[in-house]
Design a protein around this motif. Structure first.
Motif, PDB file in Angstrom:
ATOM      1  N   TRP A  54      53.767  80.784  62.506  1.00 19.24           N
ATOM      2  CA  TRP A  54      54.286  80.383  61.194  1.00 19.24           C
ATOM      3  C   TRP A  54      53.390  80.907  60.071  1.00 19.24           C
ATOM      4  O   TRP A  54      53.879  81.451  59.084  1.00 19.24           O
ATOM      5  CB  TRP A  54      54.389  78.855  61.128  1.00 19.24           C
ATOM      6  CG  TRP A  54      54.937  78.334  59.831  1.00 19.24           C
ATOM      7  CD1 TRP A  54      56.155  78.605  59.272  1.00 19.24           C
ATOM      8  CD2 TRP A  54      54.295  77.434  58.931  1.00 19.24           C
ATOM      9  NE1 TRP A  54      56.298  77.923  58.095  1.00 19.24           N
ATOM     10  CE2 TRP A  54      55.169  77.193  57.869  1.00 19.24           C
ATOM     11  CE3 TRP A  54      53.057  76.796  58.943  1.00 19.24           C
ATOM     12  CZ2 TRP A  54      54.864  76.350  56.804  1.00 19.24           C
ATOM     13  CZ3 TRP A  54      52.747  75.954  57.893  1.00 19.24           C
ATOM     14  CH2 TRP A  54      53.631  75.732  56.835  1.00 19.24           C
ATOM     15  N   LEU A  55      52.084  80.789  60.259  1.00 15.74           N
ATOM     16  CA  LEU A  55      51.153  81.278  59.239  1.00 15.74           C
ATOM     17  C   LEU A  55      51.256  82.793  59.091  1.00 15.74           C
ATOM     18  O   LEU A  55      51.168  83.326  57.978  1.00 15.74           O
ATOM     19  CB  LEU A  55      49.724  80.854  59.572  1.00 15.74           C
ATOM     20  CG  LEU A  55      49.468  79.346  59.557  1.00 15.74           C
ATOM     21  CD1 LEU A  55      48.050  79.043  60.011  1.00 15.74           C
ATOM     22  CD2 LEU A  55      49.752  78.756  58.193  1.00 15.74           C
ATOM     23  N   GLY A  56      51.454  83.491  60.214  1.00 18.37           N
ATOM     24  CA  GLY A  56      51.656  84.940  60.147  1.00 18.37           C
ATOM     25  C   GLY A  56      52.910  85.292  59.376  1.00 18.37           C
ATOM     26  O   GLY A  56      52.920  86.236  58.572  1.00 18.37           O
ATOM     27  N   SER A  80      48.050  79.394  48.670  1.00 19.49           N
ATOM     28  CA  SER A  80      49.248  78.652  49.097  1.00 19.49           C
ATOM     29  C   SER A  80      49.228  78.421  50.604  1.00 19.49           C
ATOM     30  O   SER A  80      49.560  77.333  51.079  1.00 19.49           O
ATOM     31  CB  SER A  80      50.521  79.413  48.721  1.00 19.49           C
ATOM     32  OG  SER A  80      50.630  79.523  47.332  1.00 19.49           O
ATOM     33  N   ILE A  81      48.832  79.444  51.339  1.00 22.16           N
ATOM     34  CA  ILE A  81      48.740  79.305  52.795  1.00 22.16           C
ATOM     35  C   ILE A  81      47.663  78.281  53.150  1.00 22.16           C
ATOM     36  O   ILE A  81      47.848  77.466  54.057  1.00 22.16           O
ATOM     37  CB  ILE A  81      48.479  80.672  53.468  1.00 22.16           C
ATOM     38  CG1 ILE A  81      49.694  81.590  53.257  1.00 22.16           C
ATOM     39  CG2 ILE A  81      48.177  80.502  54.951  1.00 22.16           C
ATOM     40  CD1 ILE A  81      49.509  83.007  53.737  1.00 22.16           C
ATOM     41  N   ALA A  82      46.567  78.280  52.414  1.00 20.86           N
ATOM     42  CA  ALA A  82      45.487  77.318  52.667  1.00 20.86           C
ATOM     43  C   ALA A  82      45.980  75.883  52.471  1.00 20.86           C
ATOM     44  O   ALA A  82      45.626  74.985  53.245  1.00 20.86           O
ATOM     45  CB  ALA A  82      44.297  77.602  51.752  1.00 20.86           C
ATOM     46  N   ALA A 107      47.973  70.747  54.907  1.00 22.62           N
ATOM     47  CA  ALA A 107      49.055  69.794  55.189  1.00 22.62           C
ATOM     48  C   ALA A 107      49.244  69.630  56.694  1.00 22.62           C
ATOM     49  O   ALA A 107      49.364  68.502  57.191  1.00 22.62           O
ATOM     50  CB  ALA A 107      50.357  70.265  54.531  1.00 22.62           C
ATOM     51  N   LEU A 108      49.259  70.746  57.427  1.00 24.25           N
ATOM     52  CA  LEU A 108      49.430  70.679  58.880  1.00 24.25           C
ATOM     53  C   LEU A 108      48.254  69.980  59.545  1.00 24.25           C
ATOM     54  O   LEU A 108      48.438  69.142  60.437  1.00 24.25           O
ATOM     55  CB  LEU A 108      49.592  72.074  59.476  1.00 24.25           C
ATOM     56  CG  LEU A 108      50.957  72.729  59.357  1.00 24.25           C
ATOM     57  CD1 LEU A 108      50.953  74.082  60.046  1.00 24.25           C
ATOM     58  CD2 LEU A 108      52.053  71.862  59.919  1.00 24.25           C
ATOM     59  N   ARG A 109      47.052  70.329  59.138  1.00 22.26           N
ATOM     60  CA  ARG A 109      45.871  69.713  59.742  1.00 22.26           C
ATOM     61  C   ARG A 109      45.879  68.206  59.525  1.00 22.26           C
ATOM     62  O   ARG A 109      45.600  67.424  60.440  1.00 22.26           O
ATOM     63  CB  ARG A 109      44.602  70.326  59.165  1.00 22.26           C
ATOM     64  CG  ARG A 109      44.352  71.726  59.695  1.00 22.26           C
ATOM     65  CD  ARG A 109      43.243  72.430  58.997  1.00 22.26           C
ATOM     66  NE  ARG A 109      41.943  71.849  59.305  1.00 22.26           N
ATOM     67  CZ  ARG A 109      40.826  72.245  58.763  1.00 22.26           C
ATOM     68  NH1 ARG A 109      40.823  73.224  57.880  1.00 22.26           N
ATOM     69  NH2 ARG A 109      39.696  71.703  59.086  1.00 22.26           N
ATOM     70  N   SER A 110      46.217  67.793  58.332  1.00 20.80           N
ATOM     71  CA  SER A 110      46.250  66.376  58.014  1.00 20.80           C
ATOM     72  C   SER A 110      47.351  65.660  58.802  1.00 20.80           C
ATOM     73  O   SER A 110      47.135  64.569  59.337  1.00 20.80           O
ATOM     74  CB  SER A 110      46.467  66.205  56.506  1.00 20.80           C
ATOM     75  OG  SER A 110      46.536  64.849  56.166  1.00 20.80           O
ATOM     76  N   LEU A 118      42.185  75.171  63.191  1.00 23.89           N
ATOM     77  CA  LEU A 118      42.785  76.190  62.327  1.00 23.89           C
ATOM     78  C   LEU A 118      41.810  76.618  61.250  1.00 23.89           C
ATOM     79  O   LEU A 118      41.134  75.791  60.644  1.00 23.89           O
ATOM     80  CB  LEU A 118      44.040  75.639  61.639  1.00 23.89           C
ATOM     81  CG  LEU A 118      45.315  75.635  62.432  1.00 23.89           C
ATOM     82  CD1 LEU A 118      46.437  75.069  61.577  1.00 23.89           C
ATOM     83  CD2 LEU A 118      45.683  77.010  62.912  1.00 23.89           C
ATOM     84  N   VAL A 119      41.752  77.909  61.028  1.00 20.23           N
ATOM     85  CA  VAL A 119      40.882  78.459  60.000  1.00 20.23           C
ATOM     86  C   VAL A 119      41.698  78.622  58.721  1.00 20.23           C
ATOM     87  O   VAL A 119      42.807  79.148  58.742  1.00 20.23           O
ATOM     88  CB  VAL A 119      40.315  79.825  60.449  1.00 20.23           C
ATOM     89  CG1 VAL A 119      39.475  80.438  59.355  1.00 20.23           C
ATOM     90  CG2 VAL A 119      39.511  79.659  61.721  1.00 20.23           C
ATOM     91  N   VAL A 120      41.140  78.154  57.631  1.00 17.42           N
ATOM     92  CA  VAL A 120      41.804  78.267  56.337  1.00 17.42           C
ATOM     93  C   VAL A 120      41.468  79.630  55.747  1.00 17.42           C
ATOM     94  O   VAL A 120      40.295  80.000  55.659  1.00 17.42           O
ATOM     95  CB  VAL A 120      41.334  77.153  55.380  1.00 17.42           C
ATOM     96  CG1 VAL A 120      41.991  77.278  54.025  1.00 17.42           C
ATOM     97  CG2 VAL A 120      41.598  75.799  55.984  1.00 17.42           C
TER      98      VAL A 120
END
Length: 121
Positions: free
Chosen positions: A61-63, A74-76, A81-84, A103-105
């Protein structure tokens, strides 16, 4: 997963006292992820089980977001949001393993000139 997202958003509002802007942004980010996952798995969004989400699904999804030209900032935020969300699910026992844990921001590339003021490029 959709029901868990609703519980999580209520948690943000009531227990974390998050701003309406944060809640709206996180809701949009999580719904976007859910839609992507449903399309990838060829299932309806209602049928996606949170326990089936893997780190690979998140990275795909991030790709996709990166290929669409979204800004790193925006991706960060979407990663945050996902991590939380997955941390919430893990702590409450909805999942046994947190797929977003490491996950790396993505970082903005910034340069610090001699005068000390940072500029982003």
């Amino acid at each position: 997963m959709k029901a868990l997202i609703e519980k999580y958003l209520k948690y943000l509002s009531v227990e974390r006292n998050a701003s309406k802007h944060t809640i709206t942004s996180y809701q949009n980010d999580l719904e976007s992820f859910l839609t992507f996952t449903a399309e990838t798995e060829q299932e309806s969004a209602e049928d996606i089980d949170v326990t089936c989400i893997t780190r690979l699904t998140i990275r795909l999804w991030l790709g996709e977001l990166s290929e669409q030209g979204l800004a790193k900032s925006s991706i960060a935020r979407k990663v945050a949001a996902l991590r939380s969300f997955f941390k919430y699910c893990f702590k409450r026992g909805y999942i046994d393993k947190n797929p977003a844990h490491l996950l790396v921001v993505p970082k903005d590339r910034s340069i610090t000139p001699k005068n000390g003021n940072k500029r982003r490029y």
